[in-house]
Design an enzyme around this catalytic site. Structure first.
Site, mmCIF file in Angstrom:
data_model
loop_
_atom_site.group_PDB
_atom_site.id
_atom_site.type_symbol
_atom_site.label_atom_id
_atom_site.label_comp_id
_atom_site.label_asym_id
_atom_site.label_seq_id
_atom_site.Cartn_x
_atom_site.Cartn_y
_atom_site.Cartn_z
ATOM 1 N N HIS A 98 46.536 45.468 35.730
ATOM 2 C CA HIS A 98 45.732 44.236 35.711
ATOM 3 C C HIS A 98 46.544 43.131 35.021
ATOM 4 O O HIS A 98 47.245 43.393 34.036
ATOM 5 C CB HIS A 98 44.403 44.461 34.991
ATOM 6 C CG HIS A 98 43.457 43.308 35.188
ATOM 7 N ND1 HIS A 98 43.596 42.127 34.494
ATOM 8 C CD2 HIS A 98 42.421 43.133 36.032
ATOM 9 C CE1 HIS A 98 42.658 41.282 34.905
ATOM 10 N NE2 HIS A 98 41.928 41.866 35.834
ATOM 11 N N GLU A 171 44.988 40.139 43.204
ATOM 12 C CA GLU A 171 44.258 39.247 42.308
ATOM 13 C C GLU A 171 45.208 38.124 41.859
ATOM 14 O O GLU A 171 45.960 38.304 40.889
ATOM 15 C CB GLU A 171 43.794 39.998 41.054
ATOM 16 C CG GLU A 171 42.816 41.113 41.322
ATOM 17 C CD GLU A 171 41.971 41.395 40.091
ATOM 18 O OE1 GLU A 171 40.752 41.279 40.186
ATOM 19 O OE2 GLU A 171 42.534 41.709 39.035
HETATM 20 P P1 PGA Z 1 36.778 37.490 37.717
HETATM 21 O O1 PGA Z 1 37.814 38.648 37.269
HETATM 22 O O2 PGA Z 1 35.958 38.062 38.847
HETATM 23 O O3 PGA Z 1 35.965 37.229 36.473
HETATM 24 O O4 PGA Z 1 37.575 36.327 38.147
HETATM 25 C C1 PGA Z 1 38.406 39.508 38.197
HETATM 26 C C2 PGA Z 1 39.322 40.479 37.493
HETATM 27 O O5 PGA Z 1 39.948 40.111 36.487
HETATM 28 O O6 PGA Z 1 39.430 41.648 37.912
#
Ligand code: PGA
Length: 255
Positions: A98, A171
């Protein structure tokens, strides 16, 4: 219909009492029962809550995973959590790589690939998070950054033939917690690229692509046209059950 995946990333937001409230709302919502049948709903919780949550969740069809794990098998690693201990409590998946972990703990792609291999060996699905920063996007190096983040894992997958399900969660760092969703063109370009490079590995059919970053009941439809996406990694909007439910119900692919 292909199964859709909704994985909540509860980060460091939850407490035991909030988790109990979430579970109560989840189990007592009868409208949601029909939806749940076609959806894979998972929660990545903090390590201290995993045992409790897994015990409850396994009885109600909710999948539970960790937000991170150690790259070491076992030993003198104070404060770390082994994949073996996640396996012992029966978890389904673990996030790795992440961007908040990469940023705060200077994790390298090599370390993340070690975690990936340990999870696969334990038959726990890795959810490998990748994504570029805004600066990298503006520099036009998004695809190179994503390739570099995947390279060691792809090398490993060239000689892997097992059946553990694998998730790659795209992401973009600038989308996390900001309300920004990339343009359709950008998403299309990224997911086509990911699909193309993953197609080369023997277990490509077991690899699912997720999108993460500001997914909410309001934004989920912006992702309807990207065919490669099998579901979402959801931060803030997964903490409250009603918000999570809105996402599942507003997802154009679920109806
Ligand atoms: P968010 O976070 O949906 O609050 O933007 C996503 C993540 O960090 O996995």
């Amino acid at each position: 219909m292909k199964q859709r995946y909704y994985i909540g990333n509860w980060k460091m937001y939850q407490s035991l009492s909030l988790i109990k409230k979430f579970l109560l709302a989840y189990t007592s919502d009868q409208d949601f029962d029909a939806v749940k049948a076609d959806a894979y709903i998972g929660i990545a919780a903090s390590h201290e809550h995993l045992y409790f949550l897994q015990n409850k969740a396994s009885k109600i069809g909710l999948h539970v995973g960790a937000q991170n794990c150690s790259s070491f098998l076992q030993g003198a690693y104070t404060g770390q959590v082994s994949v073996e201990s996640l396996q012992e409590i029966g978890l389904s998946f673990s996030l790795i790589g992440h961007s908040e972990v990469r940023r705060d703990f200077a994790e390298t792609d090599m370390i993340i690939a070690s975690k990936f291999k340990l999870l696969i060996a334990a038959n726990i699905s890795p959810i490998l998070c990748i994504g570029e920063t805004f600066i990298q996007k503006n520099d036009g190096i998004t695809l190179q950054v994503l390739y570099d983040q995947l390279e060691h894992v792809l090398e490993f997958l060239q000689s892997y033939s097992g059946s553990t399900k694998i998730f790659i969660a795209y992401e973009p760092v600038y989308s996390i917690g900001t309300g920004i969703i990339p343009s359709q063109e950008d998403l299309q370009q990224v997911f086509s690229f990911l699909h193309k490079i993953v197609e080369q590995v023997p277990v490509a059919k077991n690899v699912m692509f997720l999108y993460g970053g500001s997914v909410s009941g309001k934004t989920v439809n912006l992702l309807d046209n990207i065919n490669e996406i099998s579901g979402f990694l959801i931060g803030k909007s997964s903490i409250d059950f009603q918000e999570l439910k809105k996402i599942v119900q507003s997802d154009g692919r679920m109806v």
